[in-house]
Design a protein around this motif. Structure first.
Motif, mmCIF file in Angstrom:
data_model
loop_
_atom_site.group_PDB
_atom_site.id
_atom_site.type_symbol
_atom_site.label_atom_id
_atom_site.label_comp_id
_atom_site.label_asym_id
_atom_site.label_seq_id
_atom_site.Cartn_x
_atom_site.Cartn_y
_atom_site.Cartn_z
ATOM 1 N N ASN A 1 -25.178 -59.912 -56.997
ATOM 2 C CA ASN A 1 -26.012 -60.684 -56.077
ATOM 3 C C ASN A 1 -25.578 -62.145 -55.981
ATOM 4 O O ASN A 1 -26.404 -63.062 -55.988
ATOM 5 C CB ASN A 1 -27.487 -60.581 -56.495
ATOM 6 N N GLY B 1 -24.915 -52.703 -67.962
ATOM 7 C CA GLY B 1 -24.637 -53.553 -66.814
ATOM 8 C C GLY B 1 -23.270 -54.209 -66.931
ATOM 9 O O GLY B 1 -22.530 -54.323 -65.949
ATOM 10 N N ASN C 1 -26.737 -62.252 -67.580
ATOM 11 C CA ASN C 1 -27.710 -61.739 -68.545
ATOM 12 C C ASN C 1 -27.908 -60.222 -68.439
ATOM 13 O O ASN C 1 -28.994 -59.719 -68.719
ATOM 14 C CB ASN C 1 -29.044 -62.459 -68.346
ATOM 15 N N PHE C 2 -26.870 -59.498 -68.026
ATOM 16 C CA PHE C 2 -26.981 -58.045 -67.913
ATOM 17 C C PHE C 2 -26.942 -57.413 -69.301
ATOM 18 O O PHE C 2 -26.456 -58.018 -70.257
ATOM 19 C CB PHE C 2 -25.835 -57.477 -67.066
ATOM 20 N N ASP C 3 -27.425 -56.174 -69.402
ATOM 21 C CA ASP C 3 -27.345 -55.473 -70.683
ATOM 22 C C ASP C 3 -25.974 -54.793 -70.816
ATOM 23 O O ASP C 3 -25.119 -54.913 -69.929
ATOM 24 C CB ASP C 3 -28.505 -54.488 -70.853
ATOM 25 N N VAL D 1 -29.026 -48.658 -56.978
ATOM 26 C CA VAL D 1 -28.151 -49.822 -56.822
ATOM 27 C C VAL D 1 -27.993 -50.161 -55.335
ATOM 28 O O VAL D 1 -28.078 -51.327 -54.933
ATOM 29 C CB VAL D 1 -26.774 -49.574 -57.487
ATOM 30 N N LEU E 1 -30.745 -51.686 -62.320
ATOM 31 C CA LEU E 1 -29.942 -50.882 -63.258
ATOM 32 C C LEU E 1 -29.173 -51.762 -64.239
ATOM 33 O O LEU E 1 -28.972 -51.401 -65.397
ATOM 34 C CB LEU E 1 -28.930 -50.030 -62.477
ATOM 35 N N LEU E 2 -28.727 -52.940 -63.758
ATOM 36 C CA LEU E 2 -27.840 -53.784 -64.555
ATOM 37 C C LEU E 2 -28.594 -54.790 -65.425
ATOM 38 O O LEU E 2 -28.040 -55.331 -66.367
ATOM 39 C CB LEU E 2 -26.887 -54.559 -63.628
ATOM 40 N N ARG E 3 -29.860 -55.022 -65.096
ATOM 41 C CA ARG E 3 -30.592 -56.118 -65.737
ATOM 42 C C ARG E 3 -31.049 -55.762 -67.142
ATOM 43 O O ARG E 3 -31.503 -54.658 -67.416
ATOM 44 C CB ARG E 3 -31.797 -56.494 -64.879
ATOM 45 N N LEU F 1 -22.445 -56.828 -56.234
ATOM 46 C CA LEU F 1 -23.307 -56.155 -57.211
ATOM 47 C C LEU F 1 -24.103 -57.166 -58.036
ATOM 48 O O LEU F 1 -25.240 -56.905 -58.405
ATOM 49 C CB LEU F 1 -22.474 -55.279 -58.155
ATOM 50 N N ALA G 1 -31.480 -54.815 -50.397
ATOM 51 C CA ALA G 1 -32.656 -55.688 -50.394
ATOM 52 C C ALA G 1 -32.341 -57.077 -50.938
ATOM 53 O O ALA G 1 -33.239 -57.907 -51.077
ATOM 54 C CB ALA G 1 -33.777 -55.055 -51.210
ATOM 55 N N ASN G 2 -31.053 -57.326 -51.239
ATOM 56 C CA ASN G 2 -30.616 -58.626 -51.741
ATOM 57 C C ASN G 2 -31.278 -58.997 -53.067
ATOM 58 O O ASN G 2 -31.722 -60.131 -53.272
ATOM 59 C CB ASN G 2 -30.870 -59.718 -50.684
ATOM 60 N N GLU G 3 -31.348 -58.014 -53.977
ATOM 61 C CA GLU G 3 -31.876 -58.229 -55.320
ATOM 62 C C GLU G 3 -30.767 -57.916 -56.331
ATOM 63 O O GLU G 3 -29.859 -57.135 -56.041
ATOM 64 C CB GLU G 3 -33.041 -57.265 -55.597
ATOM 65 N N VAL G 4 -30.882 -58.499 -57.520
ATOM 66 C CA VAL G 4 -29.983 -58.101 -58.604
ATOM 67 C C VAL G 4 -30.340 -56.661 -58.985
ATOM 68 O O VAL G 4 -31.511 -56.370 -59.248
ATOM 69 C CB VAL G 4 -30.146 -59.034 -59.818
ATOM 70 N N PRO G 5 -29.362 -55.729 -58.982
ATOM 71 C CA PRO G 5 -29.676 -54.326 -59.270
ATOM 72 C C PRO G 5 -30.437 -54.177 -60.578
ATOM 73 O O PRO G 5 -29.989 -54.659 -61.622
ATOM 74 C CB PRO G 5 -28.296 -53.663 -59.357
ATOM 75 N N VAL H 1 -30.536 -61.309 -46.908
ATOM 76 C CA VAL H 1 -31.311 -60.098 -46.626
ATOM 77 C C VAL H 1 -30.912 -59.613 -45.234
ATOM 78 O O VAL H 1 -30.949 -60.399 -44.276
ATOM 79 C CB VAL H 1 -32.818 -60.391 -46.674
ATOM 80 N N VAL I 1 -29.002 -53.706 -53.636
ATOM 81 C CA VAL I 1 -28.002 -54.505 -52.915
ATOM 82 C C VAL I 1 -28.472 -54.750 -51.480
ATOM 83 O O VAL I 1 -28.414 -55.877 -50.977
ATOM 84 C CB VAL I 1 -26.622 -53.809 -52.936
#
Lengths: 219, 219, 219
Positions: free
Chosen positions: C146, C39, C34-36, B139, B151-153, C144, B145-149, A148, B143
């Motif tokens: 993470n 993603g 585990n992206f869609d 996105v 959008l992609l999940r 991207l 905030a150091n989270e998995v985007p 972070v 990025v």
């Protein structure tokens, strides 16, 4: 403009010194993250040049300064090699590193603001790019290292405020047509001193109110 | 083009409204991540302007719109201050925020596609940049905030599909020389409604087949 | 330059093959995360084109190649769909994927160095951008998704070194005015073989000395 205010060699030497201390901070994080020698160099280089690179892409100064001056390439490599072999010693003089980093912060927020203004940006945006020049490298460093960004975190001494103050002072001086070697040095010095005080006295910026709401994740 | 289709003031007002709701989403995440006031502002600004910034760098529109219009600078700051003091209230009207965000998504995918086409890109690439304009800020937010985007999940309601549909409709209309105020509004509205349905009915996009293979990490 | 050395169709076919294998590596990580489906496509596209995109923005080649050639858009989508349905099979031929990826690495570090030099950059910087072209996409992929970029990690076989060697060979050949189809292919092949050896024999780059200092986080 700033380029005319100081002898080019003085400004260049200051610039390279700023690059060097930012590279040290990148290399130290790389060592902590257990990166290999090339990871250390990449993180050192990205930290040192990242802020100026983003500024140059935004103002359209291509190729960016980082890709035209060999000093920007060699300095991070030297910093990386130094940290690689001497990181316990460098950590021990962490306070000194913090002082130099604060100096880089002060220098870069003034240089960045001035360069962005020279490329035709409005003063508020020039000031924003001054802050980006000073603080952007650290954000690039933390994103690459999957941390972070310490710039954004509440539990770190303020880094953005000194940069904002220095860049805004510089922008106001340009507005008042009063930017000269003395006043621009004064802007940089103000940011430098504010950052030193922030480290010394543990200054932090406030967080959102009502942190006990259901949505808040306590650290 | 789109700039000629609507009165500039209407388009500008819509644009700032889109910036505002994207900034709200960045500021809310910053509060959840326990960032300080400057972290909240930075994340609000990066979320609001990130997609358009990437588009402008790619099409060579420098300095990018975000660095020429004061509205792009002031609006995220206002959104950040608002969220900082009122975030429990803003969270409570989360559904309303989702509706406005969907409106921003619809608007930006059309504006982005049109602007990229005006700068000479081929229509398939213009549509891609429309999607980048609409979804890129989120996105950048994740990025930083150091989270998995999100959008992609897989475990999030679809966000890319509405943007792709809206941007593709807009590109096809340009191809057919049929882009006018009505049809461009229709493209934006289609993306908007699709996104609202996705939230309302929990629409998700499929994942890879055979998720029980040895290589899959179950969430 | 390189563009004149080989028949354009041969170079283009090699280029698309490189895009394809880089896209496969992005898609495989997306499936693991585990992206869609979108993603998976986004990560495939970003991995395949990210390095060249950063290079083109830095040298001022806008719009970047990735936004002018349909092959750069279609190939990652094809790779993503393939991986989505066949990822267990693709994982099983992981060694083959590694070989193709090494070929892409070799090709891209030479193409990137040459293109940057053509745009007027000095040879050391052209070589740096050759490495960015070859290795940048993987960094974009990991950021991207993470993850800590595998390029930087100590516990991965070296990836930067083969790219650095290939790009430097290419730059030295330009310096000596000796770049021709044979020598440029030789540069690419050197990077390719080095990377294959690194995978085969588990070559790693050294880390910082004195890893037992208090500041080191053991993995």
């Amino acid at each position: 403009m700033l380029i005319d205010l100081f002898p080019p060699t003085v400004l260049h030497a200051l610039d390279i010194a700023g690059i060097f201390v930012f590279a040290i901070s990148g290399a130290l994080l790389a060592v902590r993250k257990n990166f290999d020698v090339f990871g250390i160099m990449v993180l050192a280089g990205a930290t040192a040049t990242g802020g100026g690179l983003i500024r140059d892409l935004i103002i359209g100064a291509v190729p960016p300064a980082a890709f035209t001056d060999l000093g920007y390439l060699v300095t991070p490599v030297v910093a990386a090699v130094l940290v690689m072999f001497l990181h316990p010693e460098v950590e021990r003089i962490n306070r000194a590193v913090g002082v130099f980093d604060a100096a880089g912060l002060g220098l870069f927020c003034v240089v960045g603001t001035t360069k962005a203004f020279e490329y035709g940006l409005g003063l508020p945006f020039a000031a924003v790019l001054g802050v980006v020049t000073a603080a952007g490298g650290g954000v690039v460093r933390d994103v690459l290292a999957n941390e972070v960004p310490s710039l954004l975190r509440w539990d770190r001494e303020i880094y953005a405020v000194p940069a904002i103050v220095g860049a805004s002072m510089c922008a106001l001086l340009i507005q008042a047509d009063a930017l000269n070697p003395v006043t621009s040095a004064l802007s940089a010095a103000t940011a430098f001193v504010l950052r030193l005080c922030a480290i010394r006295y543990g200054w932090r910026a406030p967080r959102a109110w009502h942190r006990r709401s259901a949505t808040a994740e306590e650290p």
